[in-house]
Design a protein around this motif. Structure first.
Motif, PDB file in Angstrom:
ATOM      1  N   LEU A   1       0.817  -1.209   0.000  1.00 30.51           N
ATOM      2  CA  LEU A   1       0.000   0.000   0.000  1.00 30.51           C
ATOM      3  C   LEU A   1       0.856   1.267   0.000  1.00 30.51           C
ATOM      4  CD1 LEU A   1      -2.825  -0.903   2.505  1.00 30.51           C
ATOM      5  CD2 LEU A   1      -2.980  -0.708   0.021  1.00 30.51           C
ATOM      6  N   ALA A   2       2.088   1.125   0.478  1.00 28.48           N
ATOM      7  CA  ALA A   2       2.962   2.293   0.525  1.00 28.48           C
ATOM      8  C   ALA A   2       3.558   2.587  -0.842  1.00 28.48           C
ATOM      9  CB  ALA A   2       4.073   2.083   1.540  1.00 28.48           C
TER      10      ALA A   2
ATOM     11  N   HIS B   1     -12.111  14.171  -4.186  1.00 27.67           N
ATOM     12  CA  HIS B   1     -11.583  14.660  -2.909  1.00 27.67           C
ATOM     13  C   HIS B   1     -11.470  13.502  -1.918  1.00 27.67           C
ATOM     14  CE1 HIS B   1     -12.176  18.715  -4.337  1.00 27.67           C
ATOM     15  NE2 HIS B   1     -11.742  19.203  -3.208  1.00 27.67           N
ATOM     16  N   ILE B   2     -12.551  12.724  -1.845  1.00 30.92           N
ATOM     17  CA  ILE B   2     -12.546  11.610  -0.895  1.00 30.92           C
ATOM     18  C   ILE B   2     -11.525  10.561  -1.325  1.00 30.92           C
ATOM     19  CG2 ILE B   2     -13.960   9.720  -0.003  1.00 30.92           C
ATOM     20  CD1 ILE B   2     -16.344  11.789  -0.232  1.00 30.92           C
TER      21      ILE B   2
ATOM     22  N   ILE C   1      -8.713  11.018  -2.893  1.00 30.72           N
ATOM     23  CA  ILE C   1      -7.350  11.436  -2.554  1.00 30.72           C
ATOM     24  C   ILE C   1      -7.088  11.195  -1.075  1.00 30.72           C
ATOM     25  CG2 ILE C   1      -5.791  13.414  -2.383  1.00 30.72           C
ATOM     26  CD1 ILE C   1      -6.995  14.508  -4.921  1.00 30.72           C
ATOM     27  N   VAL C   2      -8.088  11.505  -0.242  1.00 29.38           N
ATOM     28  CA  VAL C   2      -7.913  11.274   1.191  1.00 29.38           C
ATOM     29  C   VAL C   2      -7.727   9.783   1.463  1.00 29.38           C
ATOM     30  CG1 VAL C   2      -9.034  11.438   3.432  1.00 29.38           C
ATOM     31  CG2 VAL C   2      -9.118  13.365   1.870  1.00 29.38           C
TER      32      VAL C   2
ATOM     33  N   PHE D   1      -6.444   7.597  -0.572  1.00 29.35           N
ATOM     34  CA  PHE D   1      -5.083   7.248  -0.994  1.00 29.35           C
ATOM     35  C   PHE D   1      -4.061   7.646   0.065  1.00 29.35           C
ATOM     36  CE2 PHE D   1      -6.280   7.078  -5.649  1.00 29.35           C
ATOM     37  CZ  PHE D   1      -5.943   5.743  -5.773  1.00 29.35           C
ATOM     38  N   ILE D   2      -4.246   8.825   0.637  1.00 27.51           N
ATOM     39  CA  ILE D   2      -3.311   9.272   1.669  1.00 27.51           C
ATOM     40  C   ILE D   2      -3.326   8.290   2.844  1.00 27.51           C
ATOM     41  CG2 ILE D   2      -2.801  11.096   3.341  1.00 27.51           C
ATOM     42  CD1 ILE D   2      -3.936  13.115   1.380  1.00 27.51           C
ATOM     43  N   ILE D   3      -4.538   7.871   3.231  1.00 27.17           N
ATOM     44  CA  ILE D   3      -4.643   6.962   4.371  1.00 27.17           C
ATOM     45  C   ILE D   3      -3.993   5.616   4.037  1.00 27.17           C
ATOM     46  CG2 ILE D   3      -6.290   5.649   5.755  1.00 27.17           C
ATOM     47  CD1 ILE D   3      -8.132   8.113   5.613  1.00 27.17           C
TER      48      ILE D   3
ATOM     49  N   GLY E   1      -1.676   5.022   1.935  1.00 25.81           N
ATOM     50  CA  GLY E   1      -0.224   5.220   1.898  1.00 25.81           C
ATOM     51  C   GLY E   1       0.359   5.200   3.293  1.00 25.81           C
ATOM     52  N   ASN E   2      -0.338   5.809   4.230  1.00 27.69           N
ATOM     53  CA  ASN E   2       0.175   5.856   5.593  1.00 27.69           C
ATOM     54  C   ASN E   2       0.137   4.497   6.270  1.00 27.69           C
ATOM     55  OD1 ASN E   2       1.084   8.526   6.739  1.00 27.69           O
ATOM     56  ND2 ASN E   2      -0.694   9.124   5.541  1.00 27.69           N
ATOM     57  N   ILE E   3      -0.913   3.729   5.988  1.00 26.00           N
ATOM     58  CA  ILE E   3      -0.976   2.383   6.582  1.00 26.00           C
ATOM     59  C   ILE E   3       0.192   1.547   6.080  1.00 26.00           C
ATOM     60  CG2 ILE E   3      -2.311   0.245   6.642  1.00 26.00           C
ATOM     61  CD1 ILE E   3      -4.843   1.975   6.551  1.00 26.00           C
TER      62      ILE E   3
ATOM     63  N   TYR F   1       2.978   2.606   4.877  1.00 27.22           N
ATOM     64  CA  TYR F   1       4.233   3.161   5.357  1.00 27.22           C
ATOM     65  C   TYR F   1       4.512   2.706   6.780  1.00 27.22           C
ATOM     66  CZ  TYR F   1       7.342   6.656   7.294  1.00 27.22           C
ATOM     67  OH  TYR F   1       8.366   7.278   7.927  1.00 27.22           O
TER      68      TYR F   1
ATOM     69  N   TYR G   1      -0.521  11.444  -2.256  1.00 29.00           N
ATOM     70  CA  TYR G   1      -0.363  10.049  -1.828  1.00 29.00           C
ATOM     71  C   TYR G   1       1.063   9.784  -1.345  1.00 29.00           C
ATOM     72  CZ  TYR G   1       0.707   5.125  -2.429  1.00 29.00           C
ATOM     73  OH  TYR G   1       1.148   3.867  -2.230  1.00 29.00           O
TER      74      TYR G   1
ATOM     75  N   ARG H   1       3.099  11.532   4.324  1.00 32.89           N
ATOM     76  CA  ARG H   1       3.341  10.410   5.225  1.00 32.89           C
ATOM     77  C   ARG H   1       3.656  10.966   6.597  1.00 32.89           C
ATOM     78  NH1 ARG H   1       4.661   6.079   1.387  1.00 32.89           N
ATOM     79  NH2 ARG H   1       2.805   6.368   0.119  1.00 32.89           N
TER      80      ARG H   1
ATOM     81  N   LEU I   1     -11.675  17.863   2.548  1.00 31.41           N
ATOM     82  CA  LEU I   1     -12.999  17.314   2.830  1.00 31.41           C
ATOM     83  C   LEU I   1     -14.001  18.404   3.175  1.00 31.41           C
ATOM     84  CD1 LEU I   1     -12.035  14.146   4.864  1.00 31.41           C
ATOM     85  CD2 LEU I   1     -12.808  14.288   2.499  1.00 31.41           C
TER      86      LEU I   1
ATOM     87  N   LEU J   1      -8.371   7.627  12.001  1.00 34.14           N
ATOM     88  CA  LEU J   1      -7.207   6.860  11.579  1.00 34.14           C
ATOM     89  C   LEU J   1      -5.915   7.565  11.962  1.00 34.14           C
ATOM     90  CD1 LEU J   1      -7.454   4.175   9.982  1.00 34.14           C
ATOM     91  CD2 LEU J   1      -6.248   5.395   8.183  1.00 34.14           C
TER      92      LEU J   1
END
Lengths: 380, 272, 261, 214
Positions: free
Chosen positions: B7-8, B251-252, B254-255, B257-259, B261-263, B265, C132, C136, C154, C170
């Protein structure tokens, strides 16, 4: 019934003449290049039913010919009359109109004589700042000439320049230097050129190619001179290749398309984005990242900084970019000017603190006299 | 575990593809979010809607291709509204590179409603000097535009015969991507009391709310959302209306994807 | 002569503009406008230099038959077709963007605008991939960046409120995890329990904070834009202004002259 | 008919640019070169019609006296600029550059004072206690003002160059970083919407104007 009453009221109101505008004053427009007069008056008591105010100009003497200078709508109590002759006397009257009826007090204003001014009094605060800055500037310049030690904090983005050039050379790839969309008349572009000189010198030392695509032709010429100078300083004028510093197009996204093309085909190992950037910043930085180049960016466009922070390895934020030329050359004269900037910053912070306290006091005591500092700083 | 770590490092092309589909699919399947039109857009709609047939609406094109996706849909929606109500249109512009966009939309919609040039709509074009143009039109439109964009004298156009100043124009609609809208308010409204509606990009529109409060403008259409509301009001749902779903979805996305990516990472980091 | 004259020109034109700023009287009052007009004229002519550079660069590629020479040739052809078409339409109809201009009808509307708009729209993709990759939560600053970007994103769309609590939850979960794993390694017992306690607190806070964002995401986004965002922008502006003045003074005084060598 | 042909041209160019997202390819290369070449010419024509012609040619034709002859200065500077084509006279171009840079420096000072420094500082003169409406409302505004002033000050400290960022200065500049990062994040998030609109515009062109699906 109500309708009828309403129309009746309107009829009654309209058939009466509105109260005239009173206390008409005219005076020369302050801080202008001459040729204009400002007229002010107290609104008619019947302002709510007034359709318009007519401003009447009389040139020379109070009983001269009356000419309409202009109209303004209800609720407005000032007018700026333009295209007048400097030194001539002008008298004004304000006529109040309500539909077809009008009234005026019949009294003209005292005469106003338009004149140009030699000093813009609203800008005195800017002049003071400039004088204080200038004083500090020359004071530290003098100290530097006398050899006083000057210190500057570490700026990571600038420390990384040599590393980036070195790594690019190790990979056997060229260096790409992007000056953005600034014209030569933009200060960030000139700051970008100062950093370019250092990069060019390093590139020459390592015998690496440096490619500089340009948006503005004058910047291109300046960049050619700058790179040539960098190569001369490194003692390798033979390596200088003018055709590597080329013009692309003066179209924002055409430039981005062209630079993207250069990135994916020439595969530079290090990319510098230094100058003025607009929306294309992220197009360039993301493509640069996708080819695996080490990227050092810097700009004063606050709206584009977030994208550089996100997509590039190092970013010079705003003023850090201006400090670059002093930082890189360690030229005492240039460094001394940074010291002057820092003193100014402390002065401004002190000023903000004082201003905030004064405003608070003004609000608590209800004494508007404490607004003097804020008023002093309102200019245009 | 390995899947989580992946996922990262999602390939950017996969992100691009998902994003593209997120924009495309709501259009193809006409998925729409329930939206209540914003009051400032409804106000603009009502102002135009209550004009008697034959009133003249002036439209100003003060944007260019870069803001086209946000502003062009508003222009189409307003044009449809005006022509369906048999209002007459005068179009001009202060951004030379926007003029071609305005004329394209005007001719499109005029054809749709069978309107005739010179009788139902007129295109004046561009003259340099923003403030001077606005001020002089308050005295006489012909002092700025002696001829229309095609070089025809204004007096030989039937609908222009009785149109001389702002007094003959019911509403002015400015489509903006910069500060020209402020000039319209400053000159046409403050000096000549012209009724104004402003439409503009999501970047410039928020600055206009004070005008709306002080009733210096009688309607405000901001960004794709404003355009979507107007399309909804004129019952011609198109680009903007169906664009609101992808807008929110992306928008959602992208958010998300960010989440993700963090998981990924974090999983990587834990192993190290 | 070759070096001193330019420095003198720079000095004079710079100082004149600064003086003119404080004097409304003519000829100073209109000096800035006048200089600007001159600059536009000079830069217009300079474009000839740029075009010479562009065409020469690609002509060399064509004549040497180097890689992609065909594309270079199409660039040259595109240049001349556009140039001739533009001036032809301009001469024929009075202005290159006039109503009857085929240049406007076809080139501008179907080549120039689509190219520009499509290139611009690539940003939608790049903004996603940059977010993305870069957002981080590896450091505190990065976590802040991520957090405020997410909330503002959002807060600006319908449905945003419904999603925000999950995102915030999260982030708190991640935060709790980081604190916990750091705390476990901590040797000093007080620090260890503080960190682990912090982790537990973050877990407990998920619910109220999530509730808050379920209702107030849009308002929070507005607050971030209007207060901390504005504050930082102002600070950066002050720095840029001071740096700009100092840089300008260095240029006027000839300390900074990279551009002239 | 022409309409259909040109719509296909536009669609081809749109797809060619999009193909770059996958990787560099001949289609993108072609579109890119067409774009660079034609836009260079486009802006040349534009500069002629919107700048050189009205400012220099028409200025010379319609002005009289001082306003007319003063135009000799930019004309000469322009010719100097073009002297780069003649090697032995290339140094003259520096005169023209010197003028533009001097102008940049002069404007750099006045624009910084007028556009940034004075208004930004004036805007931070905010009362730290405001009483307006209810207590909580007043408290809210007061806290906002405080955060605004504090944020501005600590951000300025981040740009303090001539001292090491340790101790108090270190703490202040770290607080500055916090504000800067929140600001950058917010600014990033704020821009997303406009960028998505651009993509929506292109997708709509493809499926509506070109393919007529929607």
């Amino acid at each position: 019934m109500i309708e009828l009453l309403r129309s009746l009221t309107i009829l009654v109101l309209v058939s009466f003449r509105p109260a005239p505008a009173t206390n008409v004053r005219a005076y020369d427009t302050p801080n202008d290049a001459g040729g204009s007069v400002i007229i002010k008056w107290d609104l008619s008591k019947d302002d709510s039913i007034v359709t318009k105010y007519e401003i009447i100009r009389i040139t020379g003497s109070p009983d001269g010919e009356r000419v309409t200078a202009g109209f303004v709508l209800r609720g407005t109590n000032s007018y700026r009359d333009v295209d007048l002759k400097d030194g001539e006397k002008y008298y004004y009257m304000v006529r109040t109109w309500a539909d077809g009826e009008y009234s005026d007090s019949g009294i003209t204003s005292k005469p106003a004589i338009p004149r140009p001014q030699w000093f813009h009094t609203k800008r005195v605060v800017a002049l003071i700042i400039l004088i204080v800055f200038g004083f500090l500037f020359f004071y530290y310049l003098k100290l530097a000439r006398e050899g006083a030690p000057l210190w500057i904090r570490k700026i990571a983005g600038l420390e990384a320049i040599d590393e980036a050039v070195g790594r690019s050379v190790e990979m056997g790839r060229p260096i790409l230097y992007i000056l953005g969309l600034g014209f030569i008349s933009d200060i960030p572009t000139i700051a970008g050129l100062a950093i370019l000189k250092r990069v060019a010198r390093k590139a020459a030392e390592y015998e690496a190619d440096i490619i500089v695509p340009n948006y503005d032709p004058i910047v291109m010429v300046a960049a050619q001179e700058t790179v040539k100078e960098g190569y001369m300083e490194a003692g390798r004028p033979d390596l200088f290749n003018e055709s590597n510093i080329m013009f692309l197009t003066q179209d924002q996204f055409g430039y981005a398309a062209g630079v993207d093309g250069i990135m994916v085909r020439e595969k530079p190992g290090a990319i510098f984005l230094q100058g003025l950037f607009y929306a294309e910043s992220l197009i360039l930085a993301e493509t640069g990242h996708s080819i695996g180049a080490i990227q050092i960016s810097g700009t004063t466009s606050v709206t584009q900084l977030p994208f550089f922070i996100a997509a590039t390895d190092y970013t010079l934020i705003g003023e850090e970019m201006y400090a670059a030329s002093a930082y890189l050359t360690r030229d005492p004269l240039a460094l001394s000017t940074l010291k002057a900037e820092d003193i100014m910053k402390v002065l401004f912070i002190a000023l903000m603190t004082v201003g905030t306290i004064l405003e608070t006091v003004a609000l608590i005591t209800g004494n508007s006299g404490f607004h003097f500092l804020k008023n002093f700083f309102s200019m245009f | 575990m390995k899947y989580i770590e992946k996922l990262a490092k999602i390939d950017r092309r996969i992100i691009y593809l998902i994003l593209f589909l997120t924009v495309l699919l709501p259009y193809l399947f006409k998925i729409s979010l329930p939206m209540k039109p914003l009051p400032e857009v409804v106000q603009a709609y009502r102002e135009i809607d209550r004009l008697p047939a034959g009133s003249v609406v002036m439209i100003s094109i003060d944007y260019d291709a870069a803001s086209m996706p946000e502003v062009q849909p508003m222009l189409y929606a307003i044009l449809r509204h005006c022509f369906s109500k048999d209002l007459k249109i005068i179009m001009l512009g202060h951004w030379p590179l926007g003029i071609p966009l305005g004329i394209a939309a005007l001719e499109d919609v005029a054809k749709e409603y069978g309107k005739k040039y010179g009788e139902d709509y007129v295109f004046l074009g561009y003259r340099p000097g923003v403030a001077a143009v606005m001020i002089n039109m308050g005295k006489e439109i012909r002092s700025v535009f002696r001829e229309d964009y095609w070089g025809t004298p204004l007096d030989s156009l039937p609908m222009m015969r009785n149109v001389h100043t702002y007094d003959d124009i019911a509403i002015l609609v400015g489509f903006e991507a910069g500060s020209t809208g402020d000039y319209w308010v400053q000159y046409a409204q403050a000096r000549y009391n012209q009724k104004i509606i402003l439409g503009g990009t999501a970047v410039v529109a928020p600055d206009w709310y004070p005008y709306l409060q002080s009733r210096q403008i009688v309607g405000l259409i901001g960004g794709l959302r404003g355009a979507a509301d107007y399309e909804n009001l004129v019952h011609h749902k198109a680009l903007a209306y169906y664009g609101m779903t992808p807008q929110a979805a992306v928008h959602i996305l992208i958010v998300i994807f960010i989440i993700l990516g963090n998981i990924g990472y974090l999983a990587l980091r834990r192993r190290k | 002569m070759k070096r001193e004259v330019p420095i003198a020109i720079t000095f004079i034109s710079g100082v004149l503009l600064v003086i003119a700023f404080f004097i409304p009287h003519e000829p100073f009052g209109s000096l800035e406008q006048r200089f600007n007009d001159w600059y536009i004229i000079v830069s217009g002519f300079a474009l000839i230099l740029g075009i010479d550079s562009l065409l020469l660069h690609h002509w060399n590629k064509v004549s040497r038959r180097s890689k992609d020479w065909f594309h270079s040739l199409s660039l040259i052809i595109a240049f001349f077709v556009t140039l001739i078409w533009g001036f032809y339409s301009g001469i024929k109809t009075g202005h290159f963007l006039s109503a009857q201009s085929t240049f406007r009808q076809y080139f501008y509307m179907y080549v120039f605008v689509p190219l520009q708009a499509t290139m611009f729209s690539l940003l939608a993709f790049f903004i996603a991939s940059a977010a993305y990759r870069a957002f981080r939560a590896d450091r505190f600053e990065a976590a802040l960046l991520l957090f405020s970007a997410g909330i503002v994103m959002l807060g600006r769309v319908p449905l945003g409120n419904a999603v925000a609590p999950y995102m915030v939850g999260l982030v708190f979960l991640i935060f709790a995890y980081l604190l916990y794993s750091d705390g476990r390694k901590e040797v000093d017992p007080t620090r260890r329990y503080l960190k682990i306690g912090g982790a537990v607190l973050s877990l407990i806070l998920i619910y109220p904070v999530g509730w808050f964002f379920l209702h107030y995401t849009a308002q929070t986004a507005g607050w971030i834009m209007n207060i901390p965002q504005l504050a930082a922008k102002r600070g950066i502006f002050v720095g840029i202004a001071l740096g700009g003045i100092a840089m300008s003074l260095r240029i006027i005084l000839g300390i900074e002259k990279t551009y002239l060598r | 008919m022409a309409q259909v042909f040109w719509t296909w041209v536009a669609a081809f160019l749109t797809l060619a640019i999009f193909s770059f997202l996958y990787k560099d390819n001949p289609f993108y290369k072609f579109a890119e070169h067409i774009y660079v070449g034609s836009s260079a010419a486009f802006w040349f024509v534009y500069l002629w019609y919107f700048d050189i012609k009205p400012k220099l040619i028409d200025g010379w034709r319609y002005n009289t006296g001082f306003e007319k002859y003063i135009l000799i200065i930019p004309a000469v500077l322009s010719i100097f600029m073009l002297m780069r084509f003649i090697r032995p006279l290339a140094w003259l171009s520096r005169w023209a550059i010197a003028f533009t840079v001097g102008m940049a420096a002069g404007l750099g000072i006045t624009a910084a004072l007028q556009g940034y420094l004075v208004p930004q500082i004036q805007a931070t003169f905010l009362p730290l206690w405001v009483s307006k409406g209810s207590f909580w409302h007043s408290l809210g505004i007061s806290i906002n003002n405080f955060v605004l002033v504090l944020g501005t000050i600590v951000t300025i400290f981040y740009f303090y160059f001539s001292k090491e960022h340790k101790g108090t200065l270190g703490a202040l500049s770290r607080a500055g970083i916090v504000f800067i990062m929140v600001a950058f994040g917010a600014s990033f998030g704020y821009t997303v919407m406009a960028r998505i609109s651009l993509l929506i515009g292109r997708v709509y062109f493809l499926i509506h104007d070109w393919l007529h699906i929607v």
